[in-house]
Each structure stands twice: as C-alpha cells, then as structure tokens.
Design a protein around this motif. Structure first.
Motif, short mmCIF file in Angstrom:
data_model
loop_
_atom_site.label_atom_id
_atom_site.label_comp_id
_atom_site.label_asym_id
_atom_site.label_seq_id
_atom_site.Cartn_x
_atom_site.Cartn_y
_atom_site.Cartn_z
N UNK A 1 18.72 10.73 25.87
CA UNK A 1 19.63 11.86 25.70
C UNK A 1 20.56 12.00 26.90
N UNK A 2 20.01 11.81 28.09
CA UNK A 2 20.82 11.88 29.31
C UNK A 2 21.98 10.89 29.26
N UNK A 3 21.68 9.67 28.87
CA UNK A 3 22.74 8.64 28.82
C UNK A 3 23.75 8.94 27.73
N UNK A 4 23.26 9.38 26.57
CA UNK A 4 24.17 9.72 25.50
C UNK A 4 25.07 10.89 25.86
N UNK A 5 24.49 11.92 26.47
CA UNK A 5 25.28 13.07 26.90
C UNK A 5 26.30 12.66 27.95
N UNK A 6 25.90 11.78 28.87
CA UNK A 6 26.81 11.36 29.94
C UNK A 6 28.04 10.68 29.37
N UNK A 7 27.84 9.79 28.42
CA UNK A 7 28.97 9.07 27.82
C UNK A 7 29.88 10.03 27.06
N UNK B 1 35.65 24.94 31.44
CA UNK B 1 35.92 24.90 32.88
C UNK B 1 36.39 23.52 33.35
N UNK B 2 36.17 22.50 32.52
CA UNK B 2 36.53 21.14 32.90
C UNK B 2 35.62 20.56 33.95
N UNK B 3 34.43 21.12 34.10
CA UNK B 3 33.49 20.66 35.12
C UNK B 3 32.10 21.20 34.81
N UNK B 4 31.10 20.50 35.31
CA UNK B 4 29.73 20.95 35.16
C UNK B 4 28.79 19.79 35.42
N UNK B 5 27.59 20.10 35.84
CA UNK B 5 26.58 19.08 36.10
C UNK B 5 25.29 19.48 35.40
N UNK B 6 24.72 18.52 34.68
CA UNK B 6 23.42 18.71 34.04
C UNK B 6 22.47 17.68 34.62
N UNK B 7 21.29 18.13 35.03
CA UNK B 7 20.25 17.23 35.52
C UNK B 7 18.99 17.45 34.70
N UNK B 8 18.50 16.39 34.09
CA UNK B 8 17.27 16.44 33.31
C UNK B 8 16.13 15.83 34.12
N UNK C 1 35.20 15.16 29.51
CA UNK C 1 35.38 16.60 29.73
C UNK C 1 35.09 17.00 31.18
N UNK C 2 34.79 16.00 32.03
CA UNK C 2 34.52 16.29 33.44
C UNK C 2 33.10 16.74 33.72
N UNK C 3 32.20 16.47 32.78
CA UNK C 3 30.81 16.90 32.92
C UNK C 3 29.93 15.70 33.23
N UNK C 4 29.16 15.79 34.30
CA UNK C 4 28.24 14.71 34.65
C UNK C 4 26.82 15.06 34.20
N UNK C 5 26.09 14.05 33.72
CA UNK C 5 24.71 14.25 33.26
C UNK C 5 23.85 13.13 33.82
N UNK C 6 22.83 13.50 34.58
CA UNK C 6 21.90 12.52 35.14
C UNK C 6 20.47 12.99 34.94
N UNK C 7 19.54 12.11 35.29
CA UNK C 7 18.12 12.44 35.23
C UNK C 7 17.42 11.93 36.47
N UNK C 8 16.29 12.52 36.78
CA UNK C 8 15.38 11.95 37.76
C UNK C 8 14.05 11.70 37.08
N UNK C 9 13.39 10.62 37.51
CA UNK C 9 12.10 10.23 36.95
C UNK C 9 11.04 10.33 38.04
N UNK C 10 10.38 11.49 38.15
CA UNK C 10 9.32 11.61 39.15
C UNK C 10 8.07 10.85 38.73
N UNK C 11 7.31 10.40 39.71
CA UNK C 11 5.93 10.02 39.46
C UNK C 11 5.12 11.30 39.63
N UNK C 12 3.90 11.32 39.17
CA UNK C 12 3.09 12.53 39.24
C UNK C 12 3.00 13.05 40.66
N UNK C 13 2.99 14.36 40.79
CA UNK C 13 2.94 14.97 42.11
C UNK C 13 2.01 16.16 42.14
N UNK C 14 1.99 16.80 43.28
CA UNK C 14 1.12 17.96 43.47
C UNK C 14 1.75 19.18 42.80
N UNK C 15 1.62 19.23 41.49
CA UNK C 15 2.15 20.33 40.69
C UNK C 15 1.06 20.80 39.74
#
Length: 246
Positions: A160-166, A127-134, A171-185
């Motif tokens: 892995x996020x950084x390696x995938x991003x590079x 598709x030449x596009x896509x977003x992955x969020x870890x 191919x037009x695919x973005x890969x990022x991550x978020x780093x939560x602190x512990x939460x009410x889960x």
C-alpha cells in the motif's frame, strides 16, 4: 528543529514505538497529536511532550473522521501523518488463528491505513504537500513462522505504501514506511509467545546487531523520512532492524 512548526499525528502514540516517534518529533519542533485508543496513555505522552491527545479507534471510520475534524479545527492543517498503531495475534499455527484475532489484525493494521488515507489525502492534495509514514514490519519482508496473518497484514502495508507513493507523488505527497524488528514494546511478548531469557536469546540470535529495536530507533528513522531532508524519498520501506532482513 527539523520539523519546526509542523503539525503531526502519530497513531498508537501512547506507548511503544509511537511514543518514541512522538517524543522525537516534538524534540525536533513539531506539534504532535498523540492519537490512541487508550485515551489516558495518549494524554500522558501528550502532556510530557507539550502536544495534544486524541482518542481514536483507527479502524473505525467515525473515530478517524472525528480525529481529522478535531485536528483541522484546532490547527488549520496537517503536515505529517504517522500510521503507527498496530496489533498482532499470538504465535499460532495459521489454521488455528481465531476469527476475532484475524479481524483485530485487519482492523488495526490494514483498515486504519485505508481510513486515514481517505480522511487526509484530500486535505494534503488541497495543500499540495503532505507526508505519510506507515509503520510496517520486518515480518512483511521476512515472515516469521506462526505469525502468518500478522506478517501478511504488514506485507499489505508495504505494498500500500508503494502504491500510495506512486499515485500521490504528482500531488506533492510523499509516502514511506519503516520496518522495525521487534522491540521493547507492549507487543513484544505477543510476538515471542512468552517472554523468558531463553526465548529472548533465541530471538536475538536472528538480529545481527544483537539487540531489540527501541522507540528511539524508530523516532530517529521516522523523523528523517518525514523531514525535508528526505524530500526526494518516497515509496521506500526502510528496514530498521539491526540487519535481520539481510
């Protein structure tokens, strides 16, 4: 409506941070496939937000392949993949963590990213596009004692996020991550070992903003990174942690 007409998968979407991300994505116009090993929980959230549910064991290749086939058959394509499903072991001296607990962490936190990438990256490339969020963790940046193998799994996810991003950027695919602190889960008690006012106070003392993270916090951060507003952002592991990693 920043995600208008987008098709998104959120793994571990039946509870906790995943449910918060699913709700935010739906509110911003996405059709969300709520994937979870707990099929009932996935169905509840999917019905609430007008999405669809998908039973999936994210560490099992056949289950991930079945999820991909179901989503592509139903919707024709995928725009956003959120690898949110996570597992931990109880706070334990590193030499005493059992094989079963280590394997669970590896299965859910590491193998899942590998399997979902193998399932969907070719589709994104076509598709030449896509977003992955870890969804990683502050534990991958600033490890807490007695959670060593969990911390290591989240550090792996950040790398892995950084390696995938590079690799996938051309191919037009973005890969990022978020780093939560512990939460009410559902994982909070596992991180702390026990849930008492004293333990909570000690834990909160390490977070400058003085509160746990919420599913809404994760939904807001995830929505931005997966939207076109972040079209120039890839390879980022964003702390959503109230200042804990400073």
């Amino acid at each position: 409506m920043r995600l208008h007409n987008k098709i998104a998968i959120v793994t571990g979407g039946g509870s906790g941070f995943g449910a918060g991300i699913a709700r935010k994505f739906a509110a911003e116009g996405a059709h969300v496939v709520v994937a979870d090993i707990n099929a009932e929980a996935a169905s509840v959230i999917a019905q609430e937000i007008g999405g669809t549910s998908q039973h999936c064991d994210v560490g099992d290749r056949a289950s991930v392949t079945a999820m991909r086939d179901a989503v592509i058959d139903a919707h024709g394509h995928l725009d956003i993949l959120v690898n949110n499903a996570g597992a931990t072991h109880l706070p334990t001296d590193l030499e005493n963590v059992t094989d079963a607990d280590f394997d669970k962490v590896f299965h859910v936190n590491i193998r899942s990213v590998y399997l979902t990438a193998q399932a969907f990256v070719s589709h994104f490339k076509d598709r030449g596009a896509g977003v992955i969020l870890n969804v990683a963790s502050t534990g991958g940046v600033s490890p807490r004692p007695r959670l060593t193998w969990y911390n290591a799994s989240k550090g792996w996810m950040i790398t892995a996020t950084r390696g995938m991003a590079v690799e996938l950027a051309p191919a037009g695919i973005r890969v990022n991550a978020i780093n939560p602190v512990a939460g009410e889960t559902p994982l909070l008690k596992s991180f702390m070992g026990e849930d008492t006012p004293e333990v909570r106070a000690k834990f909160l003392s390490t977070i400058p903003l003085g509160r746990f993270s919420t599913p809404e916090d994760m939904g807001n951060a995830a929505c931005f990174l997966c939207s076109d507003e972040a079209s120039m952002i890839t390879g980022v592991a964003m702390e959503v942690d109230g200042g804990r990693c400073i």
